[in-house]
Design a protein around this motif. Structure first.
Motif, PDB file in Angstrom:
ATOM      1  N   GLY A  11       0.804  -1.224   0.000  1.00 31.74           N
ATOM      2  CA  GLY A  11       0.000   0.000   0.000  1.00 31.74           C
ATOM      3  C   GLY A  11       0.831   1.265   0.000  1.00 31.74           C
ATOM      4  O   GLY A  11       1.671   1.469   0.884  1.00 31.74           O
ATOM      5  N   GLY A  12       0.585   2.099  -1.005  1.00 38.20           N
ATOM      6  CA  GLY A  12       1.292   3.375  -1.125  1.00 38.20           C
ATOM      7  C   GLY A  12       0.367   4.551  -0.873  1.00 38.20           C
ATOM      8  O   GLY A  12       0.196   5.442  -1.696  1.00 38.20           O
ATOM      9  N   GLY A  35      -1.088  -1.339  -5.317  1.00 32.33           N
ATOM     10  CA  GLY A  35      -1.983  -1.919  -6.315  1.00 32.33           C
ATOM     11  C   GLY A  35      -2.360  -0.958  -7.434  1.00 32.33           C
ATOM     12  O   GLY A  35      -2.518  -1.374  -8.585  1.00 32.33           O
ATOM     13  N   GLY A  36      -2.504   0.321  -7.124  1.00 31.35           N
ATOM     14  CA  GLY A  36      -2.928   1.305  -8.126  1.00 31.35           C
ATOM     15  C   GLY A  36      -1.781   1.702  -9.049  1.00 31.35           C
ATOM     16  O   GLY A  36      -0.623   1.355  -8.819  1.00 31.35           O
ATOM     17  N   THR A  47      -6.278  17.275   7.178  1.00 31.33           N
ATOM     18  CA  THR A  47      -5.918  17.898   8.463  1.00 31.33           C
ATOM     19  C   THR A  47      -4.752  17.163   9.108  1.00 31.33           C
ATOM     20  O   THR A  47      -4.808  15.939   9.268  1.00 31.33           O
ATOM     21  CB  THR A  47      -7.121  17.815   9.444  1.00 31.33           C
ATOM     22  OG1 THR A  47      -8.258  18.396   8.813  1.00 31.33           O
ATOM     23  CG2 THR A  47      -6.822  18.518  10.753  1.00 31.33           C
ATOM     24  N   ARG A 131      -0.388  -5.509  -6.878  1.00 28.08           N
ATOM     25  CA  ARG A 131      -1.432  -5.730  -5.881  1.00 28.08           C
ATOM     26  C   ARG A 131      -1.180  -7.021  -5.122  1.00 28.08           C
ATOM     27  O   ARG A 131      -1.075  -8.096  -5.730  1.00 28.08           O
ATOM     28  CB  ARG A 131      -2.809  -5.779  -6.580  1.00 28.08           C
ATOM     29  CG  ARG A 131      -3.986  -6.044  -5.638  1.00 28.08           C
ATOM     30  CD  ARG A 131      -5.302  -5.718  -6.301  1.00 28.08           C
ATOM     31  NE  ARG A 131      -5.373  -4.316  -6.693  1.00 28.08           N
ATOM     32  CZ  ARG A 131      -5.648  -3.309  -5.859  1.00 28.08           C
ATOM     33  NH1 ARG A 131      -5.928  -3.557  -4.595  1.00 28.08           N
ATOM     34  NH2 ARG A 131      -5.652  -2.066  -6.296  1.00 28.08           N
ATOM     35  N   GLN A 169      -5.573  -6.668   2.382  1.00 23.37           N
ATOM     36  CA  GLN A 169      -5.322  -8.074   2.093  1.00 23.37           C
ATOM     37  C   GLN A 169      -4.382  -8.667   3.137  1.00 23.37           C
ATOM     38  O   GLN A 169      -4.486  -9.846   3.489  1.00 23.37           O
ATOM     39  CB  GLN A 169      -4.716  -8.201   0.684  1.00 23.37           C
ATOM     40  CG  GLN A 169      -4.702  -9.598   0.139  1.00 23.37           C
ATOM     41  CD  GLN A 169      -6.082 -10.245   0.126  1.00 23.37           C
ATOM     42  OE1 GLN A 169      -7.045  -9.680  -0.381  1.00 23.37           O
ATOM     43  NE2 GLN A 169      -6.182 -11.438   0.701  1.00 23.37           N
ATOM     44  N   VAL A 189     -18.766  14.454  -0.236  1.00 24.91           N
ATOM     45  CA  VAL A 189     -17.774  15.546  -0.158  1.00 24.91           C
ATOM     46  C   VAL A 189     -17.891  16.389  -1.428  1.00 24.91           C
ATOM     47  O   VAL A 189     -17.732  15.879  -2.540  1.00 24.91           O
ATOM     48  CB  VAL A 189     -16.333  14.997  -0.028  1.00 24.91           C
ATOM     49  CG1 VAL A 189     -15.335  16.152   0.111  1.00 24.91           C
ATOM     50  CG2 VAL A 189     -16.212  14.058   1.169  1.00 24.91           C
ATOM     51  N   PRO A 298     -14.713  10.610   9.347  1.00 27.66           N
ATOM     52  CA  PRO A 298     -13.672  11.638   9.263  1.00 27.66           C
ATOM     53  C   PRO A 298     -13.905  12.880  10.128  1.00 27.66           C
ATOM     54  O   PRO A 298     -13.090  13.821  10.066  1.00 27.66           O
ATOM     55  CB  PRO A 298     -13.676  12.021   7.772  1.00 27.66           C
ATOM     56  CG  PRO A 298     -15.012  11.661   7.273  1.00 27.66           C
ATOM     57  CD  PRO A 298     -15.538  10.537   8.117  1.00 27.66           C
TER      58      PRO A 298
HETATM   59  C1  LIG Z   1     -13.938  12.254   3.284  1.00 25.43           C
HETATM   60  C2  LIG Z   1     -12.784  11.851   4.146  1.00 25.43           C
HETATM   61  C3  LIG Z   1     -12.088  12.819   4.844  1.00 25.43           C
HETATM   62  C4  LIG Z   1     -11.030  12.465   5.678  1.00 25.43           C
HETATM   63  N1  LIG Z   1     -10.382  13.436   6.379  1.00 25.43           N
HETATM   64  C5  LIG Z   1      -9.382  13.111   7.210  1.00 25.43           C
HETATM   65  C6  LIG Z   1      -8.630  14.114   7.887  1.00 25.43           C
HETATM   66  O1  LIG Z   1      -8.855  15.316   7.721  1.00 25.43           O
HETATM   67  N2  LIG Z   1      -7.623  13.716   8.720  1.00 25.43           N
HETATM   68  C7  LIG Z   1      -7.331  12.403   8.899  1.00 25.43           C
HETATM   69  O2  LIG Z   1      -6.415  12.118   9.706  1.00 25.43           O
HETATM   70  N3  LIG Z   1      -7.980  11.419   8.226  1.00 25.43           N
HETATM   71  C8  LIG Z   1      -8.996  11.749   7.383  1.00 25.43           C
HETATM   72  N4  LIG Z   1      -9.624  10.763   6.667  1.00 25.43           N
HETATM   73  C9  LIG Z   1      -9.167   9.376   6.752  1.00 25.43           C
HETATM   74  C10 LIG Z   1      -7.958   9.125   5.837  1.00 25.43           C
HETATM   75  O3  LIG Z   1      -8.292   9.428   4.497  1.00 25.43           O
HETATM   76  C11 LIG Z   1      -7.466   7.699   5.954  1.00 25.43           C
HETATM   77  O4  LIG Z   1      -7.343   7.385   7.325  1.00 25.43           O
HETATM   78  C12 LIG Z   1      -6.123   7.508   5.249  1.00 25.43           C
HETATM   79  O5  LIG Z   1      -6.274   7.522   3.848  1.00 25.43           O
HETATM   80  C13 LIG Z   1      -5.481   6.192   5.644  1.00 25.43           C
HETATM   81  O6  LIG Z   1      -4.244   6.075   4.999  1.00 25.43           O
HETATM   82  P1  LIG Z   1      -3.657   4.633   4.661  1.00 25.43           P
HETATM   83  O7  LIG Z   1      -2.335   4.890   4.015  1.00 25.43           O
HETATM   84  O8  LIG Z   1      -3.746   3.766   5.864  1.00 25.43           O
HETATM   85  O9  LIG Z   1      -4.681   4.002   3.636  1.00 25.43           O
HETATM   86  P2  LIG Z   1      -5.126   4.486   2.180  1.00 25.43           P
HETATM   87  O10 LIG Z   1      -4.979   5.959   2.040  1.00 25.43           O
HETATM   88  O11 LIG Z   1      -6.461   3.873   1.941  1.00 25.43           O
HETATM   89  O12 LIG Z   1      -4.054   3.830   1.226  1.00 25.43           O
HETATM   90  C14 LIG Z   1      -4.032   2.441   1.006  1.00 25.43           C
HETATM   91  C15 LIG Z   1      -3.275   2.162  -0.285  1.00 25.43           C
HETATM   92  O13 LIG Z   1      -3.138   0.751  -0.421  1.00 25.43           O
HETATM   93  C16 LIG Z   1      -3.433   0.390  -1.756  1.00 25.43           C
HETATM   94  N5  LIG Z   1      -3.890  -1.000  -1.725  1.00 25.43           N
HETATM   95  C17 LIG Z   1      -5.086  -1.481  -1.312  1.00 25.43           C
HETATM   96  N6  LIG Z   1      -5.096  -2.821  -1.377  1.00 25.43           N
HETATM   97  C18 LIG Z   1      -3.886  -3.185  -1.836  1.00 25.43           C
HETATM   98  C19 LIG Z   1      -3.291  -4.449  -2.095  1.00 25.43           C
HETATM   99  N7  LIG Z   1      -3.952  -5.587  -1.896  1.00 25.43           N
HETATM  100  N8  LIG Z   1      -1.995  -4.476  -2.549  1.00 25.43           N
HETATM  101  C20 LIG Z   1      -1.304  -3.326  -2.742  1.00 25.43           C
HETATM  102  N9  LIG Z   1      -1.832  -2.109  -2.527  1.00 25.43           N
HETATM  103  C21 LIG Z   1      -3.108  -2.052  -2.062  1.00 25.43           C
HETATM  104  C22 LIG Z   1      -4.473   1.372  -2.222  1.00 25.43           C
HETATM  105  O14 LIG Z   1      -4.469   1.477  -3.637  1.00 25.43           O
HETATM  106  C23 LIG Z   1      -3.996   2.660  -1.530  1.00 25.43           C
HETATM  107  O15 LIG Z   1      -3.101   3.390  -2.323  1.00 25.43           O
HETATM  108  C24 LIG Z   1     -10.669  11.097   5.811  1.00 25.43           C
HETATM  109  C25 LIG Z   1     -11.362  10.111   5.082  1.00 25.43           C
HETATM  110  C26 LIG Z   1     -12.406  10.484   4.249  1.00 25.43           C
HETATM  111  C27 LIG Z   1     -13.130   9.430   3.482  1.00 25.43           C
END
Ligand SMILES: Cc1cc2nc3c(=O)[nH]c(=O)nc-3n(C[C@H](O)[C@H](O)[C@H](O)COP(=O)(O)OP(=O)(O)OC[C@H]3O[C@@H](n4cnc5c(N)ncnc54)[C@H](O)[C@@H]3O)c2cc1C
Length: 402
Positions: A11-12, A35-36, A47, A131, A169, A189, A298
């Motif tokens: 995951g990136g 994956g993307g 934020t 992925r 996964q 949004v 959020p």
């Molecule tokens: C409307 C909205 C507003 C938000 N506002 C805030 C905010 O202001 N502040 C805050 O702290 N949080 C906020 N959040 C939450 C925040 O967006 C998420 O907590 C954050 O994106 C989590 O980051 P992550 O890197 O864990 O996961 P993600 O950002 O979901 O990244 C996961 C990555 O893994 C990749 N992936 C998925 N499955 C696989 C696989 N099997 N193999 C390889 N790659 C894979 C995906 O393509 C993706 O690039 C908000 C969420 C929403 C929906």
């Protein structure tokens, strides 16, 4: 170094790139499997809270965030009909943190900044369109099976960190539960360039209403001049095309801030919203962080921040194991520390935020407003309150867990 000195990251997103930079700085090679085909730039987190700025300051990154982001010194709690209820002055935290404010910066820009910094380090791989479909472990390492444009491949590493979001996964391969619930409505949004600041709104605003509540904040946007995002509840049964209809989105924004002429609505996005925490963040060499480990609504802007804190905590421990020979038992401490605060703070606070903003009982809503008015009128109460919602207390609590 052998492949078994390498850490795999699935995951990136912001959490994956944060883990990657922290590994690279320690000289631990990583392979990041995304994956993307690119870093996603849909409007999600915007934020950044003080403890996150402190962590990135320690690795020299915060100044890069500050150059691109907007500082929020105060935020508003409002009622749709009554107007301003409480104005929260974050400067009251000046003795608690060198960053007594929120910083508004979109999560994909955080990823871009971290990815650019990673170019200074060699021996690592960032592989897009990779992925992860399965992860297995044995006595010496992990094997990830990965779907790529050239067919299925396998990658070996000593550990894997699942930063692969809510549908992780890696979490599924760990066999842990992801209990909690999904809200009956989705979140809509909308983004507009209209400057609500001129109408007296703060950069961040929570606008309560039993039916049509909204949260509104300003992020830099693509031109860095400012884009306002407004988050509304949306019917989970309605078709997205109906929710996105021009007349409907105009009515929603005009409803809380009427103005002559239509709003320039640049983006429309819909999200399902859940409250869930994994039952364990570790199964041997498989580890999870960020949305893979916990998801929440959020309101309060906490989800990504919490995930970034996971990544700093976990990579510190991996470094102590891989470079200093400490026992792997400290990975259980990672689980205890971060899962406890996800349950005690992240889930509790965000569930409460949603309950308050949509409170349907008028007396309970007035009682809550009185509490908020009492908090902002008393610096000591304000500091205590903001230490919790600015996530300072959660970090202290996590660090106190052995
Ligand atoms: C409307 C909205 C507003 C938000 N506002 C805030 C905010 O202001 N502040 C805050 O702290 N949080 C906020 N959040 C939450 C925040 O967006 C998420 O907590 C954050 O994106 C989590 O980051 P992550 O890197 O864990 O996961 P993600 O950002 O979901 O990244 C996961 C990555 O893994 C990749 N992936 C998925 N499955 C696989 C696989 N099997 N193999 C390889 N790659 C894979 C995906 O393509 C993706 O690039 C908000 C969420 C929403 C929906």
């Amino acid at each position: 170094m052998s492949e078994l000195d390498r850490v795999l990251i699935a995951g990136g997103g912001p959490v994956g790139f944060t883990a990657a930079l922290n590994l690279a700085r320690r000289g631990i090679p990583f392979t990041l499997l995304e994956g993307g085909d690119r870093i996603f730039d849909d409007p999600r987190a915007g934020t950044i809270h003080p403890p996150t700025l402190e962590m990135f300051e320690d690795i020299g990154v915060t100044k890069l965030f500050m150059e691109r982001g907007f500082i929020v010194n105060n935020y508003h709690y409002r009622d749709r009909r009554q107007g301003l209820i409480a104005d929260f002055d974050l400067n009251v935290l000046k003795d608690d943190t060198p960053f007594p404010f929120r910083l508004m910066l979109e999560q994909h820009k955080i990823c871009y900044i971290l990815r650019d910094l990673l170019k200074e380090y060699s021996g690592n791989e960032i592989l897009m369109q990779h992925r992860v479909t399965k992860v297995e472990q044995d006595g010496s390492g992990v094997t990830a099976t990965v779907e790529t444009p050239d067919g299925e491949k396998t990658f070996r590493g000593r550990y894997i960190i699942g930063c692969d979001g809510g549908r992780s996964q890696v979490r599924k391969s760990m066999g842990v539960k992801f209990d909690g619930f999904t809200y009956g409505e989705r979140f809509l949004v909308l983004s507009t360039r209209y400057d609500f600041g001129k109408a007296g709104y703060a950069i961040t605003n929570y606008i309560a209403d039993p039916v049509e509540w909204c949260a509104m904040f300003k992020v830099p946007g693509n031109d860095e001049k400012g884009m306002w995002r407004v988050v509304f509840p949306a019917d989970a049964q309605a078709a997205p095309e109906t929710i996105f209809e021009e007349a409907s989105v105009q009515a929603r924004i005009q409803g809380f801030h009427p103005k002559d002429g239509p709003y320039d609505v640049v983006h429309r996005n819909l999200y399902d919203v859940h409250q869930r925490v994994a039952s364990c963040y570790r199964n041997g060499r498989l580890l999870i962080a960020g949305d893979a480990a916990h998801i929440n609504n959020p309101l309060g802007g906490m989800g990504m921040n919490f995930g970034l804190h996971d990544a700093f905590n976990l990579v510190d421990k991996l470094g102590r194991i891989m470079l200093d020979g400490e026992s792997e038992d400290i990975l259980d401490q990672y689980d205890r520390q971060r899962r406890t605060v996800a349950e005690e703070y992240l889930q509790r606070q965000t569930i409460e935020n949603k309950k308050n903003i949509e409170q349907k009982d008028a007396a309970a809503q007035e009682k809550f407003y009185d509490e908020l008015r009492g908090i902002v009128a008393d610096r000591s109460k304000l500091r205590t309150y903001l230490r919790r919602v600015a996530m300072i207390e959660g970090i202290e609590r996590a660090n106190s867990i052995t």
